[in-house]
Design an enzyme around this catalytic site. Structure first.
Site, PDB file in Angstrom:
ATOM      1  N   HIS A 322       0.804  -1.220   0.000  1.00 12.11           N
ATOM      2  CA  HIS A 322       0.000   0.000   0.000  1.00 12.11           C
ATOM      3  C   HIS A 322       0.842   1.278   0.000  1.00 12.11           C
ATOM      4  CE1 HIS A 322      -0.163  -1.396   4.400  1.00 12.11           C
ATOM      5  NE2 HIS A 322       0.605  -0.311   4.442  1.00 12.11           N
ATOM      6  N   PRO A 371      -6.702  -3.959   7.471  1.00 12.91           N
ATOM      7  CA  PRO A 371      -6.695  -4.190   8.912  1.00 12.91           C
ATOM      8  C   PRO A 371      -7.293  -3.028   9.687  1.00 12.91           C
ATOM      9  CG  PRO A 371      -4.505  -3.581   8.152  1.00 12.91           C
ATOM     10  CD  PRO A 371      -5.370  -3.676   6.926  1.00 12.91           C
ATOM     11  N   THR A 373      -7.253  -1.995  13.991  1.00 10.72           N
ATOM     12  CA  THR A 373      -6.145  -1.780  14.904  1.00 10.72           C
ATOM     13  C   THR A 373      -6.327  -2.736  16.077  1.00 10.72           C
ATOM     14  OG1 THR A 373      -4.954  -0.134  16.210  1.00 10.72           O
ATOM     15  CG2 THR A 373      -7.344   0.070  16.145  1.00 10.72           C
ATOM     16  N   MET A 374      -5.428  -2.677  17.056  1.00  8.02           N
ATOM     17  CA  MET A 374      -5.491  -3.631  18.156  1.00  8.02           C
ATOM     18  C   MET A 374      -6.892  -3.680  18.776  1.00  8.02           C
ATOM     19  SD  MET A 374      -1.967  -3.279  20.311  1.00  8.02           S
ATOM     20  CE  MET A 374      -2.205  -1.532  20.616  1.00  8.02           C
ATOM     21  N   HIS A 395      -6.321   1.378   2.980  1.00 10.84           N
ATOM     22  CA  HIS A 395      -5.419   0.330   3.458  1.00 10.84           C
ATOM     23  C   HIS A 395      -5.574   0.048   4.941  1.00 10.84           C
ATOM     24  CE1 HIS A 395      -3.032   3.363   5.477  1.00 10.84           C
ATOM     25  NE2 HIS A 395      -2.094   2.513   5.781  1.00 10.84           N
TER      26      HIS A 395
END
Length: 472
Positions: A322, A371, A373-374, A395
């Site tokens: 990305h 994705p 995040t945590m 992204h």
């Protein structure tokens, strides 16, 4: 600067008197950056002034401020019309990307041994800002093999399978790499970091497939409900950073001879077909190959951990960058044109039938890996026909707080305790690093996905949730 909403997920951004093409941001009102607190929208307008730019300067739903281009910025320049290449449109972490692996293992089989897996990965996966690597290269000759052939060289050396290359963007290597355009300083930084996560927002995450939205495409991708997956996010480490630094300086010196002036010095650029442009593209491709090999090595280390603890195998779903500029051919104004497409914090999203897809994905389209995040979900999507931004999409979730702001409001130790209480095992390189990457520092990933889909950038296929995360 004028901002006007043109549709449910589309805003027009214009700077009076300086626009060659419009700026377009794909966002909902809730995701649009605040111009008073985030200069990302100004950057969208500045990018629209690049020489040779066509159609529009785009920004994805995860847009936020970056170096030169906003993160989430996409722009294409016409090479035949002296269109430029700009390192600011790629970023310092060249070919930063995401790799998703799917295990022949379901969530129930992990059981009480998740902690043992996380401990093994904690000791196996090098991370942090310094040296440390899965593969200790013997010298510059071997490094040049990596810069030339990327993941292909890693597989030839026994680190992976041929199928890995079939499911990797560009079959594992950008063919136009020029190692001679890489400085000695960049090579030195790359020698000791091949097979390492780095720091910041990079991670290795153990996930499970929580929901499937399209059974047919999910099956083509190799995904099913309850399955264990591994997502890896990292790039070209110090080597890519040094290449960006070196070529920004060279372009800033060269711009006057091409009569180029830009509204922001971080948008340093030269014609893509100039000697300086070709040198950067060759060095950038070499860094991209390093990034592909880096993720290949980390995948192999993770496979060994799964094989030892569970006797399980991991198949590659896809690997896509990305942070990259690619020379592509697109249909514009009734004719095919050769463009330099910059994707800065934006990922390719090829539709079904695209000639660059592997044969087994032609009907399904390209896996798009976004994705969160945590502690939040991640998504697998696919490319769609008619994408309005050169087959590009977002992204990730996109920051809404700087790392400094996040660290002031969250303690890393407290964050880990909350995540562990929620059933997510965490292994971090530092408390500060965890605090900087707190979920509250990012936009709502579910809202980002709704926007990306609504804007016609991609289509969701599966939702993954985290079980454990290794943070850089």
């Amino acid at each position: 600067m004028r901002i006007a909403q043109e549709g449910p997920y589309r805003f027009r951004v214009e700077q009076e008197g300086s626009m060659r093409v419009p700026g377009v941001v794909f966002a909902s009102p809730a995701l649009l950056p605040d111009p008073a607190a985030d200069e990302a929208l100004q950057q969208v307008a500045d990018v629209a002034a690049l020489p040779g730019i066509v159609v529009a300067s785009y920004a994805m739903p995860d847009v936020h401020w970056g170096y030169g281009f906003p993160i989430g910025g996409v722009a294409a320049t016409d090479i035949q019309a002296d269109g430029v290449v700009s390192p600011g449109g790629v970023g310092f972490d060249i070919s930063c990307g995401v790799r998703l692996l799917a295990a022949d293992l379901d969530r129930g089989a992990i059981g009480s041994r998740l902690g043992a897996l996380m401990d093994r990965l904690d000791h196996t996966i090098p991370r942090g800002p310094g040296r440390g690597a899965v593969w200790s290269l013997t010298g510059r000759a071997q490094l040049e093999e990596i810069l030339t052939d990327g993941a292909r060289y890693a597989v030839r050396a026994g680190h992976g399978t041929t199928r890995d290359l079939e499911r990797c963007e560009d079959a594992g290597a950008v063919i136009d790499a020029t190692p001679k355009a890489v400085s000695g300083r960049a090579e030195q930084r790359g020698l000791g970091q091949l097979g390492s996560l780095g720091s910041g927002n990079h991670f290795l995450e153990i996930q499970t497939v929580d929901q499937i939205y399209d059974d047919t495409v999910a099956k083509a991708f190799g995904l099913h409900p309850g399955q264990i997956c591994v997502m890896i996010h990292c790039g070209s480490r110090g080597l890519g950073h040094q290449i960006c630094t070196d070529h920004v300086r060279a372009m800033q010196t060269a711009m006057p001879q091409y009569g180029i002036a830009v509204p922001d010095r971080q948008l340093a650029c030269v014609p893509a077909d100039s000697p300086e442009g070709r040198a950067y593209l060759g060095a950038m491709a070499a860094a991209a190959n390093y990034g592909r090999a880096n993720r290949q090595l980390l995948a192999e280390a993770t496979r060994r951990a799964f094989a030892t603890l569970y006797g399980a195998t991991l198949d590659l779903v896809y690997d896509v960058s990305h942070n990259l500029a690619k020379i592509e051919t697109h249909q514009l104004d009734g004719r095919r044109r050769r463009l330099c497409v910059h994707r800065k914090g934006a990922t390719r999203a090829l539709p079904p039938g695209h000639p660059d897809l592997p044969a087994d994905l032609s009907d399904a389209g390209q896996p798009v890996l976004i994705p969160g995040t945590m502690g939040t979900a991640s998504y697998v999507l696919t490319g769609v026909p008619g994408n309005p931004a050169f087959n590009s999409t977002c992204h990730g979730a996109g920051r809404r707080q700087s790392r400094h702001q996040a660290a002031r409001t969250v303690r890393g130790k407290d964050l880990r305790e909350r995540l562990e209480a929620a059933g997510i095992a965490v292994r971090g390189a530092s408390w500060r690093g965890l605090a900087e990457e707190a979920p509250t520092a990012y936009k709502d990933i579910d809202a980002v996905i709704v926007t990306a889909e609504g804007a016609g950038l991609c289509r969701k296929i599966a939702r993954l949730v985290p079980l454990g995360v290794i943070k850089g």
